[in-house]
Design a protein around this motif. Structure first.
Motif, PDB file in Angstrom:
ATOM      1  N   GLU A   1       0.823  -1.208   0.000  1.00  8.78           N
ATOM      2  CA  GLU A   1       0.000   0.000   0.000  1.00  8.78           C
ATOM      3  C   GLU A   1       0.860   1.262   0.000  1.00  8.78           C
ATOM      4  OE1 GLU A   1      -2.996   0.228   3.012  1.00  8.78           O
ATOM      5  OE2 GLU A   1      -4.037  -1.564   2.265  1.00  8.78           O
ATOM      6  N   SER A   2       1.893   1.266   0.807  1.00  7.34           N
ATOM      7  CA  SER A   2       2.792   2.414   0.869  1.00  7.34           C
ATOM      8  C   SER A   2       3.434   2.666  -0.495  1.00  7.34           C
ATOM      9  CB  SER A   2       3.866   2.170   1.927  1.00  7.34           C
ATOM     10  OG  SER A   2       4.825   3.190   1.908  1.00  7.34           O
ATOM     11  N   PHE A   3       3.865   1.601  -1.144  1.00  8.81           N
ATOM     12  CA  PHE A   3       4.476   1.700  -2.468  1.00  8.81           C
ATOM     13  C   PHE A   3       3.478   2.265  -3.479  1.00  8.81           C
ATOM     14  CE2 PHE A   3       5.139  -0.281  -6.643  1.00  8.81           C
ATOM     15  CZ  PHE A   3       6.392   0.226  -6.957  1.00  8.81           C
ATOM     16  N   VAL A   4       2.281   1.705  -3.500  1.00  5.95           N
ATOM     17  CA  VAL A   4       1.257   2.129  -4.457  1.00  5.95           C
ATOM     18  C   VAL A   4       0.888   3.598  -4.243  1.00  5.95           C
ATOM     19  CG1 VAL A   4      -1.174   1.824  -5.099  1.00  5.95           C
ATOM     20  CG2 VAL A   4       0.305  -0.174  -4.859  1.00  5.95           C
ATOM     21  N   LEU A   5       0.748   4.010  -2.995  1.00  6.57           N
ATOM     22  CA  LEU A   5       0.345   5.383  -2.706  1.00  6.57           C
ATOM     23  C   LEU A   5       1.419   6.402  -3.071  1.00  6.57           C
ATOM     24  CD1 LEU A   5      -1.505   4.820   0.671  1.00  6.57           C
ATOM     25  CD2 LEU A   5      -2.531   5.447  -1.541  1.00  6.57           C
ATOM     26  N   ARG A   6       2.680   6.034  -2.962  1.00  4.37           N
ATOM     27  CA  ARG A   6       3.727   7.011  -3.281  1.00  4.37           C
ATOM     28  C   ARG A   6       4.102   7.019  -4.753  1.00  4.37           C
ATOM     29  NH1 ARG A   6       7.390   3.291  -0.414  1.00  4.37           N
ATOM     30  NH2 ARG A   6       8.691   2.335  -1.989  1.00  4.37           N
ATOM     31  N   GLU A   7       3.730   5.993  -5.498  1.00  2.61           N
ATOM     32  CA  GLU A   7       4.091   5.922  -6.908  1.00  2.61           C
ATOM     33  C   GLU A   7       3.289   6.885  -7.779  1.00  2.61           C
ATOM     34  OE1 GLU A   7       6.701   4.261  -8.526  1.00  2.61           O
ATOM     35  OE2 GLU A   7       7.221   4.221  -6.418  1.00  2.61           O
ATOM     36  N   GLY A   8       2.004   7.068  -7.492  1.00  3.50           N
ATOM     37  CA  GLY A   8       1.189   7.986  -8.288  1.00  3.50           C
ATOM     38  C   GLY A   8       1.102   7.595  -9.739  1.00  3.50           C
TER      39      GLY A   8
ATOM     40  N   GLU B   1      -7.317  -1.143  -3.584  1.00  5.13           N
ATOM     41  CA  GLU B   1      -7.320  -2.602  -3.458  1.00  5.13           C
ATOM     42  C   GLU B   1      -6.900  -3.288  -4.756  1.00  5.13           C
ATOM     43  OE1 GLU B   1      -9.950  -0.622  -2.529  1.00  5.13           O
ATOM     44  OE2 GLU B   1      -9.556  -0.725  -0.378  1.00  5.13           O
ATOM     45  N   GLN B   2      -7.367  -2.760  -5.885  1.00  7.65           N
ATOM     46  CA  GLN B   2      -6.990  -3.333  -7.180  1.00  7.65           C
ATOM     47  C   GLN B   2      -5.491  -3.152  -7.438  1.00  7.65           C
ATOM     48  OE1 GLN B   2      -9.856  -1.033  -9.428  1.00  7.65           O
ATOM     49  NE2 GLN B   2     -11.004  -2.891  -9.964  1.00  7.65           N
ATOM     50  N   LYS B   3      -4.989  -1.978  -7.110  1.00  6.89           N
ATOM     51  CA  LYS B   3      -3.563  -1.711  -7.316  1.00  6.89           C
ATOM     52  C   LYS B   3      -2.710  -2.599  -6.416  1.00  6.89           C
ATOM     53  CE  LYS B   3      -4.445   3.121  -8.500  1.00  6.89           C
ATOM     54  NZ  LYS B   3      -4.279   4.510  -8.059  1.00  6.89           N
ATOM     55  N   VAL B   4      -3.136  -2.768  -5.160  1.00  7.21           N
ATOM     56  CA  VAL B   4      -2.413  -3.637  -4.225  1.00  7.21           C
ATOM     57  C   VAL B   4      -2.410  -5.068  -4.750  1.00  7.21           C
ATOM     58  CG1 VAL B   4      -2.502  -4.667  -1.908  1.00  7.21           C
ATOM     59  CG2 VAL B   4      -2.748  -2.187  -2.196  1.00  7.21           C
ATOM     60  N   GLU B   5      -3.545  -5.537  -5.238  1.00  5.70           N
ATOM     61  CA  GLU B   5      -3.632  -6.900  -5.761  1.00  5.70           C
ATOM     62  C   GLU B   5      -2.741  -7.074  -6.993  1.00  5.70           C
ATOM     63  OE1 GLU B   5      -4.128 -10.675  -5.572  1.00  5.70           O
ATOM     64  OE2 GLU B   5      -4.897  -9.318  -4.044  1.00  5.70           O
TER      65      GLU B   5
ATOM     66  N   ARG C   1       0.748  -7.454  -5.638  1.00  6.16           N
ATOM     67  CA  ARG C   1       0.870  -8.770  -4.997  1.00  6.16           C
ATOM     68  C   ARG C   1       1.023  -9.870  -6.060  1.00  6.16           C
ATOM     69  NH1 ARG C   1      -0.293 -10.476   0.134  1.00  6.16           N
ATOM     70  NH2 ARG C   1      -1.237  -8.484   0.639  1.00  6.16           N
ATOM     71  N   ARG C   2       0.257  -9.765  -7.136  1.00  2.00           N
ATOM     72  CA  ARG C   2       0.347 -10.737  -8.237  1.00  2.00           C
ATOM     73  C   ARG C   2       1.743 -10.700  -8.877  1.00  2.00           C
ATOM     74  NH1 ARG C   2      -4.396 -10.007  -9.890  1.00  2.00           N
ATOM     75  NH2 ARG C   2      -4.009  -8.094 -11.028  1.00  2.00           N
ATOM     76  N   GLN C   3       2.295  -9.496  -9.021  1.00  2.00           N
ATOM     77  CA  GLN C   3       3.633  -9.363  -9.598  1.00  2.00           C
ATOM     78  C   GLN C   3       4.698  -9.946  -8.673  1.00  2.00           C
ATOM     79  OE1 GLN C   3       3.892  -5.184 -10.445  1.00  2.00           O
ATOM     80  NE2 GLN C   3       2.724  -5.364 -12.341  1.00  2.00           N
ATOM     81  N   LEU C   4       4.513  -9.811  -7.362  1.00  2.00           N
ATOM     82  CA  LEU C   4       5.436 -10.439  -6.405  1.00  2.00           C
ATOM     83  C   LEU C   4       5.384 -11.954  -6.535  1.00  2.00           C
ATOM     84  CD1 LEU C   4       4.953  -8.363  -3.140  1.00  2.00           C
ATOM     85  CD2 LEU C   4       7.125  -8.787  -4.284  1.00  2.00           C
ATOM     86  N   LYS C   5       4.163 -12.501  -6.599  1.00  4.06           N
ATOM     87  CA  LYS C   5       3.993 -13.953  -6.692  1.00  4.06           C
ATOM     88  C   LYS C   5       4.606 -14.514  -7.966  1.00  4.06           C
ATOM     89  CE  LYS C   5      -0.115 -14.306  -3.806  1.00  4.06           C
ATOM     90  NZ  LYS C   5      -1.555 -14.606  -3.742  1.00  4.06           N
ATOM     91  N   SER C   6       4.508 -13.760  -9.059  1.00  6.39           N
ATOM     92  CA  SER C   6       5.049 -14.234 -10.342  1.00  6.39           C
ATOM     93  C   SER C   6       6.555 -14.027 -10.451  1.00  6.39           C
ATOM     94  CB  SER C   6       4.352 -13.527 -11.507  1.00  6.39           C
ATOM     95  OG  SER C   6       4.775 -12.176 -11.599  1.00  6.39           O
ATOM     96  N   GLY C   7       7.122 -13.213  -9.547  1.00  5.40           N
ATOM     97  CA  GLY C   7       8.557 -12.956  -9.590  1.00  5.40           C
ATOM     98  C   GLY C   7       8.955 -11.767 -10.440  1.00  5.40           C
ATOM     99  N   GLU C   8       7.979 -11.069 -11.010  1.00  4.95           N
ATOM    100  CA  GLU C   8       8.284  -9.887 -11.818  1.00  4.95           C
ATOM    101  C   GLU C   8       8.855  -8.768 -10.960  1.00  4.95           C
ATOM    102  OE1 GLU C   8       5.069  -8.549 -14.520  1.00  4.95           O
ATOM    103  OE2 GLU C   8       4.046 -10.351 -13.802  1.00  4.95           O
ATOM    104  N   VAL C   9       8.379  -8.695  -9.716  1.00  2.97           N
ATOM    105  CA  VAL C   9       8.757  -7.645  -8.771  1.00  2.97           C
ATOM    106  C   VAL C   9       9.309  -8.317  -7.518  1.00  2.97           C
ATOM    107  CG1 VAL C   9       7.831  -5.796  -7.318  1.00  2.97           C
ATOM    108  CG2 VAL C   9       7.004  -6.058  -9.647  1.00  2.97           C
ATOM    109  N   VAL C  10      10.303  -7.688  -6.907  1.00  8.18           N
ATOM    110  CA  VAL C  10      10.890  -8.213  -5.676  1.00  8.18           C
ATOM    111  C   VAL C  10      10.967  -7.111  -4.626  1.00  8.18           C
ATOM    112  CG1 VAL C  10      12.251 -10.042  -6.782  1.00  8.18           C
ATOM    113  CG2 VAL C  10      13.232  -7.762  -6.539  1.00  8.18           C
ATOM    114  N   LEU C  11      11.006  -7.526  -3.355  1.00  7.52           N
ATOM    115  CA  LEU C  11      11.227  -6.606  -2.242  1.00  7.52           C
ATOM    116  C   LEU C  11      12.734  -6.480  -2.038  1.00  7.52           C
ATOM    117  CD1 LEU C  11       8.656  -7.756   0.438  1.00  7.52           C
ATOM    118  CD2 LEU C  11       8.732  -5.537  -0.673  1.00  7.52           C
TER     119      LEU C  11
END
Length: 77
Positions: free
Chosen positions: A18-25, A36-40, A43-53
């Protein structure tokens, strides 16, 4: 250093996303999306490995980054 998102408590992960989504604009085109849609989406990108923490020791921050932007040799994959 990459942080395994699966090891975080669900509430902690959700707060980070949520913090990431809100600051990205980010512009989502003609149709505005809910938080909620943006967070999901993230989350989907994390699960697929496209995005990492990623933890930055230099800045003492955590961020979400596309896997392709991680510098090899400087970050743990």
């Amino acid at each position: 250093m990459i942080i395994p998102w699966q090891e975080l408590e669900n509430e902690t992960l959700n707060n980070l996303i949520e913090s990431f989504v809100l600051r990205e604009g980010t512009d989502y085109g003609e149709h505005e999306r809910t938080l909620e849609q943006k967070v999901e989406d993230v989350r989907r990108q994390l699960k697929s490995g496209e995005v990492v923490l990623v933890w930055s020791e230099l800045h003492e921050t955590i961020n979400l980054m596309p896997r392709g932007q991680i510098r090899t040799g400087h970050e743990e994959m």
